[in-house]
Every structure is written in structure tokens, then in C-alpha cells.
Design a protein around this motif. Structure first.
Motif, mmCIF file in Angstrom:
data_model
loop_
_atom_site.group_PDB
_atom_site.id
_atom_site.type_symbol
_atom_site.label_atom_id
_atom_site.label_comp_id
_atom_site.label_asym_id
_atom_site.label_seq_id
_atom_site.Cartn_x
_atom_site.Cartn_y
_atom_site.Cartn_z
ATOM 1 N N ALA A 1 0.827 -1.209 0.000
ATOM 2 C CA ALA A 1 0.000 0.000 0.000
ATOM 3 C C ALA A 1 0.863 1.261 0.000
ATOM 4 O O ALA A 1 0.553 2.247 -0.683
ATOM 5 N N VAL A 2 1.957 1.211 0.741
ATOM 6 C CA VAL A 2 2.856 2.373 0.792
ATOM 7 C C VAL A 2 3.554 2.581 -0.556
ATOM 8 O O VAL A 2 3.738 3.714 -1.004
ATOM 9 N N ILE A 3 3.931 1.490 -1.218
ATOM 10 C CA ILE A 3 4.540 1.616 -2.541
ATOM 11 C C ILE A 3 3.560 2.271 -3.518
ATOM 12 O O ILE A 3 3.933 3.159 -4.297
ATOM 13 N N SER A 4 2.296 1.859 -3.469
ATOM 14 C CA SER A 4 1.274 2.488 -4.306
ATOM 15 C C SER A 4 1.092 3.949 -3.939
ATOM 16 O O SER A 4 0.912 4.810 -4.811
ATOM 17 N N LEU A 5 1.139 4.238 -2.652
ATOM 18 C CA LEU A 5 0.996 5.617 -2.184
ATOM 19 C C LEU A 5 2.137 6.483 -2.702
ATOM 20 O O LEU A 5 1.921 7.638 -3.115
ATOM 21 N N HIS A 6 3.344 5.958 -2.712
ATOM 22 C CA HIS A 6 4.484 6.700 -3.240
ATOM 23 C C HIS A 6 4.319 6.971 -4.734
ATOM 24 O O HIS A 6 4.615 8.076 -5.224
ATOM 25 N N ALA A 7 3.846 5.947 -5.480
ATOM 26 C CA ALA A 7 3.609 6.144 -6.909
ATOM 27 C C ALA A 7 2.536 7.200 -7.148
ATOM 28 O O ALA A 7 2.668 8.060 -8.041
ATOM 29 N N LEU A 8 1.482 7.169 -6.342
ATOM 30 C CA LEU A 8 0.415 8.166 -6.479
ATOM 31 C C LEU A 8 0.919 9.573 -6.167
ATOM 32 O O LEU A 8 0.520 10.543 -6.820
ATOM 33 N N SER A 9 1.795 9.696 -5.192
ATOM 34 C CA SER A 9 2.311 11.024 -4.842
ATOM 35 C C SER A 9 3.108 11.625 -5.987
ATOM 36 O O SER A 9 3.032 12.830 -6.253
ATOM 37 N N GLY A 10 3.885 10.779 -6.698
ATOM 38 C CA GLY A 10 4.617 11.279 -7.855
ATOM 39 C C GLY A 10 3.695 11.742 -8.971
ATOM 40 O O GLY A 10 3.937 12.761 -9.631
ATOM 41 N N LEU A 11 2.612 10.991 -9.200
ATOM 42 C CA LEU A 11 1.651 11.374 -10.230
ATOM 43 C C LEU A 11 0.883 12.628 -9.822
ATOM 44 O O LEU A 11 0.602 13.498 -10.659
ATOM 45 N N LEU A 12 0.538 12.732 -8.539
ATOM 46 C CA LEU A 12 -0.181 13.914 -8.068
ATOM 47 C C LEU A 12 0.685 15.169 -8.157
ATOM 48 O O LEU A 12 0.183 16.266 -8.412
ATOM 49 N N GLN A 13 1.982 15.010 -7.938
ATOM 50 C CA GLN A 13 2.881 16.159 -8.073
ATOM 51 C C GLN A 13 2.829 16.720 -9.490
ATOM 52 O O GLN A 13 2.773 17.937 -9.696
ATOM 53 N N TYR A 14 2.837 15.824 -10.497
ATOM 54 C CA TYR A 14 2.732 16.279 -11.884
ATOM 55 C C TYR A 14 1.346 16.846 -12.156
ATOM 56 O O TYR A 14 1.199 17.829 -12.896
ATOM 57 N N ARG A 15 0.330 16.243 -11.553
ATOM 58 C CA ARG A 15 -1.048 16.668 -11.785
ATOM 59 C C ARG A 15 -1.359 18.014 -11.134
ATOM 60 O O ARG A 15 -2.356 18.669 -11.475
ATOM 61 N N MET A 16 -0.518 18.456 -10.223
ATOM 62 C CA MET A 16 -0.782 19.671 -9.465
ATOM 63 C C MET A 16 -0.977 20.887 -10.365
ATOM 64 O O MET A 16 -1.838 21.741 -10.118
ATOM 65 N N TYR A 17 -0.178 20.981 -11.427
ATOM 66 C CA TYR A 17 -0.237 22.154 -12.296
ATOM 67 C C TYR A 17 -0.588 21.801 -13.735
ATOM 68 O O TYR A 17 -0.421 22.615 -14.646
ATOM 69 N N CYS A 18 -1.047 20.580 -13.958
ATOM 70 C CA CYS A 18 -1.385 20.168 -15.319
ATOM 71 C C CYS A 18 -2.716 19.428 -15.319
ATOM 72 O O CYS A 18 -3.089 18.794 -14.337
ATOM 73 N N LYS A 19 -3.408 19.511 -16.423
ATOM 74 C CA LYS A 19 -4.650 18.756 -16.605
ATOM 75 C C LYS A 19 -4.915 18.617 -18.097
ATOM 76 O O LYS A 19 -4.211 19.189 -18.935
ATOM 77 N N MET A 20 -5.941 17.849 -18.421
ATOM 78 C CA MET A 20 -6.328 17.716 -19.815
ATOM 79 C C MET A 20 -6.765 19.068 -20.355
ATOM 80 O O MET A 20 -7.413 19.844 -19.649
ATOM 81 N N PRO A 21 -6.422 19.393 -21.615
ATOM 82 C CA PRO A 21 -6.877 20.669 -22.176
ATOM 83 C C PRO A 21 -8.394 20.721 -22.245
ATOM 84 O O PRO A 21 -9.047 19.782 -22.693
ATOM 85 N N SER A 22 -8.975 21.826 -21.764
ATOM 86 C CA SER A 22 -10.431 21.957 -21.758
ATOM 87 C C SER A 22 -10.986 22.245 -23.140
ATOM 88 O O SER A 22 -12.139 21.930 -23.421
ATOM 89 N N LEU A 23 -10.167 22.862 -23.982
ATOM 90 C CA LEU A 23 -10.649 23.267 -25.297
ATOM 91 C C LEU A 23 -9.852 22.604 -26.408
ATOM 92 O O LEU A 23 -8.628 22.469 -26.312
ATOM 93 N N LEU A 24 -10.553 22.210 -27.444
ATOM 94 C CA LEU A 24 -9.924 21.716 -28.662
ATOM 95 C C LEU A 24 -10.211 22.709 -29.774
ATOM 96 O O LEU A 24 -11.360 23.110 -29.983
ATOM 97 N N ASP A 25 -9.156 23.113 -30.479
ATOM 98 C CA ASP A 25 -9.284 24.096 -31.555
ATOM 99 C C ASP A 25 -9.267 23.398 -32.905
ATOM 100 O O ASP A 25 -8.664 22.329 -33.071
ATOM 101 N N ASP A 26 -9.919 24.029 -33.885
ATOM 102 C CA ASP A 26 -9.841 23.517 -35.251
ATOM 103 C C ASP A 26 -8.545 23.988 -35.894
ATOM 104 O O ASP A 26 -7.692 24.600 -35.231
#
Length: 411
Positions: free
Chosen positions: A310-335
């Protein structure tokens, strides 16, 4: 449109299948056997064999015995290897999560090894059908048989390596690392910065598109929908996030357009939306977060009771959350003219934190190992939050964890 949608969905299923690479490799070996036999029976092949006396294999019965023995041995090897893969998949499903099976099935290396086995069998069986009993031995494909022997030696060494490789793939660390890597790769590919400004379409006339059949909303044909929205000059706003399970008749999107949409255009828009089961990480990075959370929760269950995993999974999640902190899927798609055409809702950092960290804490808050790992993760995330966006969240959790640790009489 329906045909293209059908082809696109089933094309993805085919290439993700465990049999995809073995089938391609088997076809390649079939072509190789044809080319080798053609060369064996050609004038150039006869001349080549005449210069190498040790390559002369004139006894048809001996040739058949060699090929039959090799084919039977590799068939046994293949059955044993496939059995090992099935055992590993069953163990992973029972001890971790059914959702991690996709990442294991899609492992290209083990597919290539299994493909080499099957290809050797196909090569041997095709070779067996070409042997003829004649005195000169010309119709005994000696070169092809020696190539088959070389393949057999390679198969044996591949099997030895395959034994070690399969035992490594079932380890918790390996599975967690693979899921984490796939999730991070998807986020790096698709995610963008948080700053994004666009004009609202609220208040404009719109037409709602509903779901025809219940299912998981996974994706949509972006190229076709962008081109259609550009040609007809409308804006699409999805009302549900990817991965949502939608019932029949639920509104999935709104089309903002001054003119009324005819039935044909509505049908085209509806057919561009993809509904299919499963949780492929290469379609939605949120599935990776969910799989890591499931592994942690399964490890904390009374039947397994493995807080270390569980702790190993928690460590992996923390690394992903760090990247997710300032990034997300683009809300808009342009032509292609950089005009916003499609709005897509996506989960935020707070959504993923609540979806992943809160359940793990509820299941493991009594375990001292989990308490310490959770506190360290929160403190490091707070330190990485240089823009001070989630300081209040981290402070609240530090208080909660510290209080629980005191109640557990750690201090």
C-alpha cells in the motif's frame, strides 16, 4: 460514420490483444519458411549446399524426424509458457486488481517471445510438408532444416529468460511501476498547463445529444468532430467526463448553434462518441490513478494485510499527483484555424486527491507504517506546491494525520 467508429474501436481491441504480436510474428515466419524453401530448391541454393558438405542432409526420414521432434518440443514449450502467463494473470487479479491485467496482457516483450515460439512451430510444419523421398536428396531442404535447428536453440534460451521475466512481472513493485509509468506517459502526452481562457457559450441556443445505449463514455473521434463543428460553425460542450458510466437517455453533450441541427448532423455527432468497457490507461490517465488506489486498498484488506505494498502504491500516487498539481487535460480543442470548437470537462487535482488518497487513509489510518508514509507524502507535496495553491488542504491533512498518530501512541 458508424462503420468508421466500428473499425476504430475493434482495431484498438485487436492491437491490444495478447494474440496480436504472436499472429504477426507467425505470419513472418511463414513467409520466411517459403523464402528459405525457395532458396533451398533453387540453383543458387543447390550450388551453395554443394560447397558445404556438412550441410548435406539427404535422408528424408532423418529430416522428418528432426522436424517432428522440434515441432513437438516447441509445442510443449509454448503450452507451458502460456500456462505460466495465465497463472501470473490469475495471481495478479486475485492479489492486486482485475484492472491491472490490461497492462500485463499488453506487455509486448512476452508477446514477442510467444510469437517466436508459434512462428517456429509454423515454420517447422510448413517445412515438413515439402520433404520428398528421392535418391539425390535435392528435395530435402537441408538449409531450412539447419535454420530450424538454430531457431530451436534460440527458443530454449528465450524460454530460460522468459521464466525469470514472468516471475518478475508478477511482483507488486513491477506492476505498480508499470501502471505508474503508463499513467505518467499518458499525462505527459495529453496534459497541458492550467491557464486557459475562453469565452463562455452559456445563454446561447443549444441542442442536447443523449446516450443511445448505456455504457462507459471513453472517447470520441476528435478529427471528425472538429471538422464537422468547423463546417457547420457550432461549439460542442461535453457534460460528462471521460470514464463516466452513462445510462441510456442521459445528456452527454450540448451543441451550441444559432441554426437548428437536423437529424443527420445529430446522428453524426452521436456516432463519433465511443462507448466501450474496460479501463485502458492509454485512453484516460485517471484509470491509472484508480488502479494504483485499488492495489493499495486490496493490500490493506484483512485477507492480504500487506501495508508495505500500500505504501509503494501511495508513493507512486504522490509522484503522479505532483505532476497533476499544475497540469490537466486541455479543456478546449481548436480547429485548424485555432478557433475553439469543443469543450471537454476533466478531473482536477483535488478530484484525484479525494478519489485516491482519502480511501487509502480510511482503510489504513490505524497502521503506523501507512500513517508515516502518508505524512511524508503530504509534507513533500506541500513543499512542491510553489504556487501555494493547495496549502490549506495540506495543512488540514497534516493536522488529521498528526492527531491520528498521537492517538496511536506513536509519540
Amino acid at each position: 460514420m458508424k462503420i468508421r467508429k466500428f473499425v476504430r474501436i475493434y482495431y484498438n481491441k485487436v492491437i491490444e490483444s495478447i494474440a496480436f504480436y504472436p499472429a504477426l510474428i507467425a505470419i513472418g515466419f511463414l513467409l520466411l519458411s517459403f523464402l528459405m524453401i525457395t532458396f533451398d530448391f533453387s540453383e543458387a541454393g543447390k550450388e551453395f549446399k554443394s560447397g558445404l558438405s556438412w550441410l548435406s542432409l539427404k535422408d528424408a526420414s532423418t529430416a522428418r524426424s528432426i522436424i517432428s521432434t522440434v515441432a513437438a518440443a516447441i509445442i510443449s514449450l509454448t503450452v507451458f509458457s502460456f500456462s505460466m502467463v495465465m497463472i501470473v494473470l490469475n495471481q495478479a487479479a486475485s492479489q492486486m486488481s482485475n484492472r491491472v491485467l490490461n497492462s500485463m496482457i499488453e506487455n509486448r516483450f512476452q508477446q514477442m517471445i510467444l510469437g517466436f515460439y508459434i512462428g517456429t512451430i509454423v515454420y517447422a510444419l510448413f517445412l515438413l510438408s515439402t520433404i520428398r523421398d528421392i535418391e539425390s536428396g535435392i528435395l530435402v531442404p537441408a538449409l531450412s532444416i539447419y535454420v530450424l535447428i538454430l531457431m530451436t536453440v534460440i527458443d530454449i534460451f528465450l524460454f530460460i529468460y522468459f521464466l525469470d521475466y514472468v516471475t518478475q512481472t508478477v511482483k507488486y513493485e513491477t506492476v505498480i511501476d508499470r501502471v505508474c509509468h503508463q499513467t505518467k506517459k499518458m499525462m505527459v502526452k495529453e496534459f497541458r498547463g492550467l491557464n486557459e481562457n475562453f469565452a463562455t457559450w452559456e445563454g446561447h441556443p443549444y441542442t442536447e445529444i443523449v446516450v443511445k445505449n448505456s455504457g462507459y463514455f471513453q472517447n470520441f473521434n476528435r478529427t471528425a468532430l472538429l471538422q464537422l463543428s468547423k463546417d457547420k460553425n457550432f461549439f460542442i460542450s461535453f457534460q460528462r467526463n471521460f470514464g463516466s458510466y452513462l445510462l441510456k437517455g442521459t445528456v452527454v453533450l450540448r451543441v451550441y448553434c444559432a441554426a437548428r441541427l437536423d437529424k443527420e448532423i445529430q446522428e453524426s455527432i452521436a456516432n463519433s462518441i465511443e462507448f466501450f468497457p474496460g479501463q485502458p490507461i492509454d485512453v484516460n490517465a485517471d484509470y491509472g490513478f484508480g488502479q494504483l488506489t485499488e492495489i493499495a486498498l486490496r493490500a490493506l484488506s484483512p485477507g492480504i494485510n500487506d501495508p508495505g505494498t500500500a505504501v509503494i502504491s501511495l508513493h507512486a500516487l504522490s509522484g503522479l499527483l505532483q505532476y497533476r498539481m499544475y497540469c490537466k487535460m486541455p479543456s478546449l480543442l481548436d480547429d485548424d484555424e485555432n478557433t475553439p470548437r469543443i469543450y471537454i470537462g476533466s478531473s482536477t487535482f483535488l478530484d484525484m486527491f479525494e478519489r485516491c488518497i482519502v480511501p487509502i487513509w480510511r482503510y489504513g489510518k490505524e497502521d503506523q507504517y501507512v500513517q508515516k508514509a502518508m505524512l511524508e507524502m503530504i509534507l513533500q507535496l506541500k513543499e512542491c506546491d510553489t504556487q501555494v495553491m493547495y496549502t490549506a488542504l495540506y495543512n488540514d491533512w497534516i493536522v488529521i494525520i498528526t492527531k491520528q498518530m498521537k492517538n496511536s501512541e506513536i509519540f
